[in-house]
Structures are given as structure tokens and as C-alpha cells.
Design a protein around this motif. Structure first.
Motif, short mmCIF file in Angstrom:
data_model
loop_
_atom_site.label_atom_id
_atom_site.label_comp_id
_atom_site.label_asym_id
_atom_site.label_seq_id
_atom_site.Cartn_x
_atom_site.Cartn_y
_atom_site.Cartn_z
N ASP A 1 0.83 -1.21 0.00
CA ASP A 1 0.00 0.00 0.00
C ASP A 1 0.86 1.26 0.00
N GLN A 2 1.90 1.27 0.82
CA GLN A 2 2.78 2.44 0.88
C GLN A 2 3.48 2.69 -0.44
N CYS A 3 3.81 1.64 -1.14
CA CYS A 3 4.52 1.76 -2.42
C CYS A 3 3.75 2.66 -3.39
N LEU A 4 2.44 2.69 -3.26
CA LEU A 4 1.61 3.48 -4.17
C LEU A 4 1.36 4.89 -3.67
N THR A 5 1.58 5.16 -2.40
CA THR A 5 1.16 6.44 -1.82
C THR A 5 2.31 7.35 -1.41
N VAL A 6 3.52 6.83 -1.36
CA VAL A 6 4.63 7.62 -0.81
C VAL A 6 5.10 8.71 -1.76
N TRP A 7 4.81 8.61 -3.03
CA TRP A 7 5.44 9.49 -4.01
C TRP A 7 4.94 10.91 -3.96
N GLY A 8 3.79 11.16 -3.41
CA GLY A 8 3.29 12.53 -3.37
C GLY A 8 3.48 13.23 -2.03
N GLN A 9 4.19 12.60 -1.13
CA GLN A 9 4.33 13.19 0.21
C GLN A 9 5.28 14.38 0.21
N ASP A 10 4.98 15.34 1.09
CA ASP A 10 5.87 16.50 1.23
C ASP A 10 7.15 16.10 1.93
N VAL A 11 7.03 15.37 3.03
CA VAL A 11 8.18 14.85 3.76
C VAL A 11 7.93 13.37 3.98
N PRO A 12 8.85 12.50 3.59
CA PRO A 12 8.60 11.07 3.69
C PRO A 12 8.49 10.61 5.13
N SER A 13 7.53 9.75 5.38
CA SER A 13 7.46 9.11 6.68
C SER A 13 8.57 8.06 6.75
N SER A 14 8.75 7.46 7.92
CA SER A 14 9.80 6.46 8.05
C SER A 14 9.59 5.37 7.00
N GLY A 15 10.64 5.00 6.35
CA GLY A 15 10.51 4.02 5.29
C GLY A 15 11.80 3.88 4.52
N GLU A 16 11.71 3.93 3.19
CA GLU A 16 12.84 3.58 2.34
C GLU A 16 13.78 4.73 2.03
N VAL A 17 13.33 5.96 2.11
CA VAL A 17 14.11 7.07 1.59
C VAL A 17 15.37 7.30 2.43
N ILE A 18 16.51 7.22 1.77
CA ILE A 18 17.80 7.47 2.41
C ILE A 18 18.26 8.88 2.09
N PHE A 19 18.12 9.28 0.84
CA PHE A 19 18.48 10.64 0.42
C PHE A 19 17.60 11.02 -0.75
N GLU A 20 17.04 12.23 -0.70
CA GLU A 20 16.22 12.72 -1.78
C GLU A 20 16.42 14.23 -1.92
N ILE A 21 15.93 14.76 -3.03
CA ILE A 21 15.98 16.20 -3.28
C ILE A 21 14.60 16.76 -2.95
N TYR A 22 14.57 17.75 -2.09
CA TYR A 22 13.28 18.31 -1.65
C TYR A 22 12.76 19.31 -2.67
N GLY A 23 11.52 19.12 -3.07
CA GLY A 23 10.90 20.01 -4.05
C GLY A 23 10.12 21.12 -3.39
N ALA A 24 10.44 22.37 -3.75
CA ALA A 24 9.74 23.52 -3.20
C ALA A 24 9.74 24.64 -4.24
#
Length: 474
Positions: free
Chosen positions: A260-283
Motif C-alpha cells: 500500500d505504501q509503495c503506491l502512496t509515498v510518491w506525493g508526500q511532502d516529507v517522507p514518513s519512516s521508510g525507504e528514503v535514504i536521500f532525496e531532493i526536496y521540491g519547493a
């Protein structure tokens, strides 16, 4: 040999980044003042992350070009769904006047990082200890390594094919009059590894940059270790790749997304605990935001829609695989899909999105590939690692694993995150497209080896630096 580079003087502060990572620094500060104390250096490092969101880098072209070149992407044949962009990467019609523009953007960030590193000495005080400075140093080493890593992947043939071939200049100190020659690919990767290992040693294990909108958008020790795993994978150093992947996998901070999370995580403003190790923040407040040229609008069927997903990719997924639902279509055209990994945060169009660079799934895939190629990790097998992926995607489990199985699973899991083109190159695989809408059929498929796996260096860079040598074939 340590190199310098000709580049515009870096003021570091990147003034147009209000609310992106920290409060916008005051533009009246001079470079000397900025570098004279810890507060200015700290703000300088925070601002150095901002160009990663540039349209030349993760904010659009670096990721989308790779997908369009690789066979994961296609340009819709229906003119109603395109704006005329991304023709060159899709048709691979590159030349010195039409080539990816990452060079100047990445070297700008590298210059920013170098200027901080060169000004850290003697900045301890009653409120700033050596570990505070070491953390900044580690962040800059990470950014310097990441910039060079992405440059050498783009403008050079892969390490696994031609380690002694021409790479890119590795820059340790930025000077306005320097004209460095290209290091070999092996030298570049050795420097990347050295920078990352030094960063790992310098950074406090629990360090997370304060006062940022998204803690995953700045360097941490797991991010350093994850990038090391990827770098070693590109070098074919299987045991090192597995060992560094394991460091991240065993870190309790990270957990696999469930179906379920695999489908919903992509639109989050700040990722909840999970897979993301490093990302570029969009603003939107980031002055490097590509706006209409950004990845969200390019992959939106109601936007510019130039970057659609090929049926070669979409039809790889079984019906029960939740990843098949990460594509959206349009009602009036059959078998035309776009990725939803950049669906955006629900802002006004053109939307912004976070851009995942390193995540836990990749670490399992890195380790599986390393294990199937002879690495050893107690308690882990390539089968068990791939089944961590499949069990969290409702996909078919593996009973045995070959290198091709790992490659295909990697393609399915990391689709539209900018990996496939570079994975094909380092694995010395040809690029073959069946679902192809381009007119230049000469470049429909790219064999390996071939000069087209390295992008041409822009003519303006060659004109500015006579010590640079153009890639063969351009």
C-alpha cells in the motif's frame, strides 16, 4: 594529481532558496564574511544542496533523459500529448552543441563544496567544536562525490568497460583560472570512494542537519554508505558493494514500503519512516525549481506530457504487482501511460515533487547483484534479497536467481528514477526498444560497446578549456 577548475566564483549562499532548507541568508554578506565563521559556513553548506533540484540535474533532465534514452520512456505519437521537448534524448541525436547541461551545474556545486572545505580550519569556538566542523566537511565531501559520480556516469564510458579511458576532471580546489584535463575513469571513481570513505569517518553517526524542511534531503551517514554501495557496484567491486549495502539494510531507521505504501509515498511532502535514504526536496521557493520544465509537468498527461512510459516497461509487470499501478493513462488512447512517481504534492500547476536519489530497495538490489556475482554476506542470498522486494510488491517470488533476474527486477523497481541507462552501460548490455515512436531508427537500438554510451562534452566547455578532449564519435 589534485585538480582545480575554471568556474564562476561561487558565492555559496544561493540566495533564492528561502524556506527550502533554511531561512534565506542575507544577500549583503560578503564571501569573506560568509567563510569567516561557522554560521556562514553552515548556511553555505545548506544552500549548496539547492542546485540538485535544477532542471539540468535531478529536477528534470538528468533523470528524464536517462529514462528516454534507455527504453523505459517514449514520446507519445499523439501530438495532443507533447510539447516538442525531449526529442534529442529519445532519438539520441547528441552533438557538442546539443548535449546534457549537467557539466556547469554539477561543477558549481562541487565548487561550493570545495570552498567550504578550504575554509573550515580554525573555526572552532566556545559554541562550535571539531565535530560540528567535521559534519560540515562530510556533507561537502558527499556533495563533491555525488557531483563527480553523476558527471562521470554521463560523460564517460563505464568503469567496467574502460577504466583507463577518459573520465572527467576531479576538482579538489576551485580556482578561476584553472584548466584541468580529464582524469581517467578509474581515477575519478577512486577519488569518489576516497571522498565518501573520509566523509563516513568524519560524520557523527547520528548527525542530521537541523532546521531543514526534509531531513532526508541532506547528507547523513547512511546516505554516504548508500552512495558508496552504488559506486562500488559501478566499479564491479562486489564485496564492497554488498558490505556497504548491508550497513544500510541493517540500519533500523529504514524499512521497506509495504504494497500500500509503495503506491502512496510518491506525493508526500516529507517522507514518513521508510525507504528514503536521500532525496531532493521540491519547493517552489527554491530558485532552481525548473517550473514548467520540471519532472512533474513533463510526466503529466495534462501537462507537457513529453515523457511517457514505454510499453516495453509497463508490460513487464504482472497484474498483481502493485508497481503496475504506478502508471496512469488517458481515456482516449490505449496503451499510453505515464509514471506517477512524480505526481507532485498537490500544489498548483506546475507541481513540485521530491526526487528520490537513494532508497532501501536499491540497497537490496545492489546486494543481490553483488551476491549473485560472488560476494558473501552472512545470512543473505540473492534469492532472499530479491524476495524482500517481491514480497513487498505483491510480485512473484524467486526460487533461484540469475544476473538477468536481478537486472530485470532492478528495472521494474527503480523505473523512472534515472537508473536503467546507466545500468545497461555498466552491465555492458545493449539497449533495445520495441515500443519506439521516434523517426531516427538508426538510434532506435544502441549496441554495446558503442561511443553513444558517453555523452559529448559541450563545445563551450571545450572552447573555454583547451585541455579538455572531446569524446570519440562526436
Amino acid at each position: 594529481m589534485k585538480k582545480n577548475i575554471t568556474i564562476l566564483a561561487c558565492t555559496i549562499l544561493l540566495f533564492g532558496c528561502k524556506d527550502f532548507l533554511i531561512e534565506e541568508p542575507k544577500t549583503v554578506q560578503s564571501d569573506v564574511l560568509t567563510m569567516s565563521e561557522y554560521t556562514g559556513l553552515n548556511k553555505a553548506v545548506a544552500g549548496a544542496y539547492s542546485p540538485l533540484y535544477s532542471g539540468n540535474w535531478y529536477g528534470s533532465a538528468y533523470v528524464l533523459d536517462a529514462e528516454m534514452r534507455s527504453g523505459n520512456g517514449k514520446r507519445p505519437a499523439e501530438s495532443d500529448y507533447t510539447s516538442g521537448r525531449f526529442i534529442v534524448p529519445y532519438s539520441l541525436d547528441y552533438n557538442a552543441s546539443s548535449t546534457p547541461a549537467l557539466w556547469s551545474t554539477a561543477y558549481y556545486v562541487i565548487s561550493c563544496a570545495n570552498n567550504v572545505i578550504d575554509n573550515l580550519e580554525g573555526k572552532t569556538s566556545t559554541t562550535v567544536d571539531q565535530q560540528d566542523l567535521d559534519n560540515l566537511h562530510a556533507e561537502c565531501l558527499f556533495l563533491r562525490a555525488l557531483g563527480h559520480f553523476d558527471l562521470v556516469r554521463l560523460y564517460a564510458l563505464p568503469y567496467t568497460y574502460q577504466p583507463d579511458g577518459p573520465g572527467i576532471p576531479y576538482i579538489f580546489h576551485s580556482e578561476s583560472d584553472a584548466k584541468p584535463a580529464r582524469n581517467t575513469v578509474k581515477e575519478v571513481f577512486d577519488y569518489i570512494v576516497a571522498d565518501l570513505k573520509e566523509a563516513e569517518n568524519l560524520m557523527d553517526p547520528g548527525y542530521v542537519r537541523s532546521a531543514v524542511s526534509d531531513p532526508a534531503s541532506t547528507c547523513t551517514r547512511p546516505a554516504i554508505q548508500a552512495l558508496l554501495s552504488r559506486a562500488y557496484l559501478y566499479m564491479g567491486q562486489w564485496q564492497n558493494a554488498a558490505d556497504y549495502a548491508t550497513k544500510v539494510i541493517t540500519n533500523s531507521k529504514f524499512k521497506m514500503w509495504n504494497p500500500d505504501q509503495c503506491l502512496t509515498v510518491w506525493g508526500q511532502d516529507v517522507p514518513s519512516s521508510g525507504e528514503v535514504i536521500f532525496e531532493i526536496y521540491g519547493a517552489r521557493s527554491n530558485s532552481y525549481d525548473p517550473f514548467w520544465e520540471g519532472v512533474s509537468y513533463m510526466t503529466d498527461p495534462t501537462g507537457y506530457a513529453d515523457c511517457a512510459a514505454s510499453n516495453d516497461l509497463v508490460f513487464l509487470y504482472n497484474d498483481d504487482d502493485v508497481r503496475s499501478n504506478l502508471f496512469r493513462g488517458v481515456d482516449d488512447v490505449d496503451n499510453l501511460f505515464w509514471t506517477t512517481k512524480y505526481r507532485g504534492k498537490g500544489r498548483a500547476a506546475p507541481d513540485v515533487t521530491n526526487l528520490v536519489v537513494l532508497r532501501l530497495s536499491e540497497m537490496y538490489l545492489n546486494r543481490a547483484e553483488a551476491l549473485v556475482n560472488g560476494a558473501n554476506v552472512a545470512g543473505a542470498t540473492a534469492v532472499s534479497d530479491l524476495n524482500v522486494i517481491t514480497s513487498n510488491r505483491n510480485a512473484t517470488a524467486y526460487l533461484a536467481v540469475t544476473p538477468d533476474d536481478v537486472f530485470i527486477e532492478r528495472r521494474k523497481e527503480l523505473a523512472w528514477e534515472g537508473h536503467l541507462w546507466f545500468d545497461l552501460a555498466r552491465c555492458k548490455k545493449s539497449m533495445v526498444r520495441t515500443d519506439f515512436t521516434g523517426t531516427n531508427t538508426v538510434n532506435k537500438d544502441i549496441p554495446f560497446p558503442d561511443y553513444r554510451w558517453a555523452m559529448p562534452i559541450a563545445s563551450r566547455e571545450l572552447d573555454a578549456n583547451e585541455n579538455l578532449v572531446q569524446n570519440t564519435g562526436y
